[in-house]
Design an enzyme around this catalytic site. Structure first.
Site, PDB file in Angstrom:
ATOM      1  N   GLU A  79      -5.994 -12.279 -12.307  1.00  0.00           N
ATOM      2  CA  GLU A  79      -7.302 -11.612 -12.252  1.00  0.00           C
ATOM      3  C   GLU A  79      -7.762 -11.278 -13.668  1.00  0.00           C
ATOM      4  O   GLU A  79      -6.931 -10.994 -14.537  1.00  0.00           O
ATOM      5  CB  GLU A  79      -7.185 -10.313 -11.432  1.00  0.00           C
ATOM      6  CG  GLU A  79      -6.842 -10.602  -9.977  1.00  0.00           C
ATOM      7  CD  GLU A  79      -6.652  -9.342  -9.121  1.00  0.00           C
ATOM      8  OE1 GLU A  79      -6.913  -8.225  -9.620  1.00  0.00           O
ATOM      9  OE2 GLU A  79      -6.247  -9.500  -7.959  1.00  0.00           O
ATOM     10  N   HIS A  94     -11.373  -7.539  -6.526  1.00  0.00           N
ATOM     11  CA  HIS A  94     -10.334  -6.529  -6.274  1.00  0.00           C
ATOM     12  C   HIS A  94     -10.946  -5.126  -6.101  1.00  0.00           C
ATOM     13  O   HIS A  94     -10.562  -4.179  -6.769  1.00  0.00           O
ATOM     14  CB  HIS A  94      -9.283  -6.520  -7.405  1.00  0.00           C
ATOM     15  CG  HIS A  94      -7.972  -5.946  -6.961  1.00  0.00           C
ATOM     16  ND1 HIS A  94      -6.765  -6.338  -7.485  1.00  0.00           N
ATOM     17  CD2 HIS A  94      -7.674  -4.989  -6.042  1.00  0.00           C
ATOM     18  CE1 HIS A  94      -5.789  -5.673  -6.902  1.00  0.00           C
ATOM     19  NE2 HIS A  94      -6.314  -4.831  -6.021  1.00  0.00           N
TER      20      HIS A  94
HETATM   21  P1  NAI Z   1       1.866  -0.153   3.804  1.00  0.00           P
HETATM   22  O1  NAI Z   1       3.110  -0.019   3.016  1.00  0.00           O
HETATM   23  O2  NAI Z   1       1.374   1.003   4.572  1.00  0.00           O
HETATM   24  O3  NAI Z   1       2.024  -1.391   4.834  1.00  0.00           O
HETATM   25  C1  NAI Z   1       2.615  -2.606   4.485  1.00  0.00           C
HETATM   26  C2  NAI Z   1       3.262  -3.179   5.731  1.00  0.00           C
HETATM   27  O4  NAI Z   1       3.737  -4.492   5.455  1.00  0.00           O
HETATM   28  C3  NAI Z   1       4.470  -2.368   6.205  1.00  0.00           C
HETATM   29  O5  NAI Z   1       4.337  -2.045   7.576  1.00  0.00           O
HETATM   30  C4  NAI Z   1       5.644  -3.309   5.961  1.00  0.00           C
HETATM   31  O6  NAI Z   1       6.711  -3.126   6.882  1.00  0.00           O
HETATM   32  C5  NAI Z   1       4.984  -4.654   6.116  1.00  0.00           C
HETATM   33  N1  NAI Z   1       5.707  -5.755   5.513  1.00  0.00           N
HETATM   34  C6  NAI Z   1       6.439  -5.773   4.365  1.00  0.00           C
HETATM   35  N2  NAI Z   1       6.953  -6.993   4.155  1.00  0.00           N
HETATM   36  C7  NAI Z   1       6.535  -7.764   5.182  1.00  0.00           C
HETATM   37  C8  NAI Z   1       6.740  -9.135   5.516  1.00  0.00           C
HETATM   38  N3  NAI Z   1       7.495  -9.952   4.753  1.00  0.00           N
HETATM   39  N4  NAI Z   1       6.162  -9.600   6.649  1.00  0.00           N
HETATM   40  C9  NAI Z   1       5.419  -8.786   7.447  1.00  0.00           C
HETATM   41  N5  NAI Z   1       5.201  -7.487   7.177  1.00  0.00           N
HETATM   42  C10 NAI Z   1       5.744  -6.983   6.041  1.00  0.00           C
HETATM   43  O7  NAI Z   1       0.763  -0.686   2.779  1.00  0.00           O
HETATM   44  P2  NAI Z   1      -0.822  -0.598   2.910  1.00  0.00           P
HETATM   45  O8  NAI Z   1      -1.318   0.654   2.321  1.00  0.00           O
HETATM   46  O9  NAI Z   1      -1.214  -0.941   4.291  1.00  0.00           O
HETATM   47  O10 NAI Z   1      -1.246  -1.772   1.901  1.00  0.00           O
HETATM   48  C11 NAI Z   1      -1.021  -3.135   2.199  1.00  0.00           C
HETATM   49  C12 NAI Z   1      -1.354  -3.997   0.996  1.00  0.00           C
HETATM   50  O11 NAI Z   1      -2.694  -3.792   0.586  1.00  0.00           O
HETATM   51  C13 NAI Z   1      -0.505  -3.750  -0.242  1.00  0.00           C
HETATM   52  O12 NAI Z   1      -0.188  -4.970  -0.847  1.00  0.00           O
HETATM   53  C14 NAI Z   1      -1.428  -3.021  -1.173  1.00  0.00           C
HETATM   54  O13 NAI Z   1      -1.070  -3.234  -2.502  1.00  0.00           O
HETATM   55  C15 NAI Z   1      -2.750  -3.684  -0.823  1.00  0.00           C
HETATM   56  N6  NAI Z   1      -3.926  -2.891  -1.194  1.00  0.00           N
HETATM   57  C16 NAI Z   1      -5.005  -3.539  -1.724  1.00  0.00           C
HETATM   58  C17 NAI Z   1      -6.137  -2.846  -2.071  1.00  0.00           C
HETATM   59  C18 NAI Z   1      -7.321  -3.573  -2.632  1.00  0.00           C
HETATM   60  O14 NAI Z   1      -8.106  -2.976  -3.368  1.00  0.00           O
HETATM   61  N7  NAI Z   1      -7.517  -4.810  -2.283  1.00  0.00           N
HETATM   62  C19 NAI Z   1      -6.207  -1.395  -1.944  1.00  0.00           C
HETATM   63  C20 NAI Z   1      -5.064  -0.805  -1.280  1.00  0.00           C
HETATM   64  C21 NAI Z   1      -3.956  -1.535  -0.945  1.00  0.00           C
END
Ligand code: NAI
Length: 413
Positions: free
Chosen positions: A269, A292
């Site tokens: 990015e 992003h």
């Molecule tokens: P979270 O930690 O609450 O949820 C992530 C989920 O993914 C968990 O339930 C976990 O068990 C699951 N997981 C982990 N490895 C896995 C795999 N190999 N296969 C299937 N499931 C798996 O995280 P949250 O807050 O929901 O965020 C998710 C993603 O979104 C993160 O990568 C975060 O960095 C990204 N994000 C992006 C933003 C943006 O501006 N685009 C803003 C906020 C978060």
């Protein structure tokens, strides 16, 4: 017995980078008025001067708090990162200096979920390419490949904070929700856990990724996974750039396996708004590209300010380090409901044998009865919070500071 109360006016809080005003509100409401607000980031000597006598410092992503800055900020009690990431702080150096670092990892959950839902609707209708064509003077008035989302299946990969919130919102529009997670998750609403990643890929009309970037999720969606998908599937990635193999996505767009995609994150990015965004995805009208900003809303900024300021206040008021990213986590009850007026002290030390015994000896020598003791360790650092019933003599702090291995100690009440 008189309780020693925290003199909050002596506690200096410096907030940099124009942290949202909600933070100031939280501090003032809790009696912290010694606030310095700076609306840009600082570096070098300017930063050191600004935080030289600060007890709490709040930053966003641009201010670099390295080991040297931490050493010079001798009164620093804690750092609040008013954002998601904490790479801008030397977390180990902070830990060794007895400085917990807090952030707000989930304050923008709703913002991401709303954007993704909107993208599902737009992509199902083929709006991105119709919009791009109209900007060039072309008129794509047709119902071909244009669908309602009602009754369609949304596959959510990663059913955590964002995934669950998205599932609830999507059901509100009449979608069926399938999810896949590596952990057992309680389905919300009518969502169903799919048997495997492959079955989710095969059954979904739209697929959205909400996993963290780990060795298991890097290129989680690659050529093989695209082959499992239905024809004309929609793919959304607002998680981390490397979760989707971009070359494989381009091939799936070319073949029509993927009818449209929305990407908010990319393997590479631009570092700033002045740099050019380079990606093969730029050539596709049916790919929605956002810089992003999935979590970037004013509401999320306000939530972040509230969450991080509250964590700093809680640490200052009662010693809780719950959810600190670099520190032993101790969750403290408030003392206000105790029958007896208690006092509380905290002691941060090197995690070596015998320190707790020496602390208890100091208290015993003062005739102090320990009411409760909460200890946690993380790697080389130990953190103990002790509640006791007698008002401590002033000499107690000096004695505690004299214990070899002490990093920092403070009497809270
Ligand atoms: P979270 O930690 O609450 O949820 C992530 C989920 O993914 C968990 O339930 C976990 O068990 C699951 N997981 C982990 N490895 C896995 C795999 N190999 N296969 C299937 N499931 C798996 O995280 P949250 O807050 O929901 O965020 C998710 C993603 O979104 C993160 O990568 C975060 O960095 C990204 N994000 C992006 C933003 C943006 O501006 N685009 C803003 C906020 C978060």
């Amino acid at each position: 017995m008189k309780t020693l109360s925290l003199n909050k006016n002596k506690i200096k809080i410096v907030l940099l980078e124009g942290v949202h005003a909600r933070a100031e509100e939280v501090f003032r409401k809790k009696g912290y008025h010694n606030l310095t607000l700076i609306n840009h980031s600082l570096s070098g000597q300017d930063l050191k001067d600004a935080i030289a006598d600060a007890h709490f410092v709040g930053i966003r992503s641009r201010t670099q708090i390295d080991a040297n800055v931490i050493t010079e900020a001798s009164r620093l009690n804690a750092v609040g990162c008013f954002c998601i990431g904490t790479n801008q702080v030397d977390l180990d150096a902070a830990k060794m200096a007895g400085v917990p670092v807090f952030n707000a990892p989930f304050s923008n959950t709703r913002s991401v979920a709303e954007l993704v839902l909107a993208e599902v609707v737009l992509l199902m209708r083929g709006i991105p390419e119709k919009n791009a064509a109209a900007h060039r003077g072309e008129w794509l008035k047709t119902a071909r490949r244009s669908f309602e989302v009602r009754g369609k299946t949304l596959g959510i990969i990663g059913y955590g904070h964002i995934g669950t919130q998205l599932g609830i919102l999507a059901e509100g529009l009449g979608m069926n929700v399938l999810f896949h997670d590596i952990e057992e998750k309680l389905p919300l609403g009518n969502a169903e856990a799919s048997e495997s990643l492959n079955s989710l890929l095969a059954e979904s009309d739209a697929i959205s990724l909400h996993v963290p970037l780990t060795p298991q999720t890097e290129r989680l969606i690659d050529t093989e996974q695209f082959q499992q998908m239905k024809d004309c599937t929609i793919l959304i990635n607002a998680s981390r750039g490397n979760v989707v193999a971009i070359d494989a996505l381009c091939a799936a767009l070319d073949s029509g396996r993927v009818a449209g995609a929305a990407l908010d994150v990319f393997p590479v990015e631009p570092k700033s708004n002045d740099d050019t965004f380079v990606s093969p995805l730029r050539q596709y009208d049916n790919v929605l590209i956002t810089p992003h900003i999935g979590g970037s809303t004013l509401e999320a900024q306000a939530n972040i300010a509230f969450e991080v300021a509250s964590k700093l206040v809680r640490y200052s008021d009662n010693g809780s380090t719950a959810s600190a990213v670099n520190f032993p986590e101790v969750m403290m009850p408030d003392l206000t409901h105790h029958d007896v007026q208690h006092h509380r002290m905290m002691h941060i030390h090197k995690n070596v044998p015998g320190i707790l015994q020496k602390i208890n000896q100091c208290l015993w020598a003062e005739g102090i009865n320990i009411a409760a003791q909460y200890l946690q360790t993380l790697d080389e650092v130990g953190y103990v919070v002790i509640d006791f019933e007698a008002a401590p003599a002033k000499s107690l702090l000096e004695e505690l500071r004299g214990i070899e291995g002490t990093i920092r100690t403070r009497i809270l009440y």
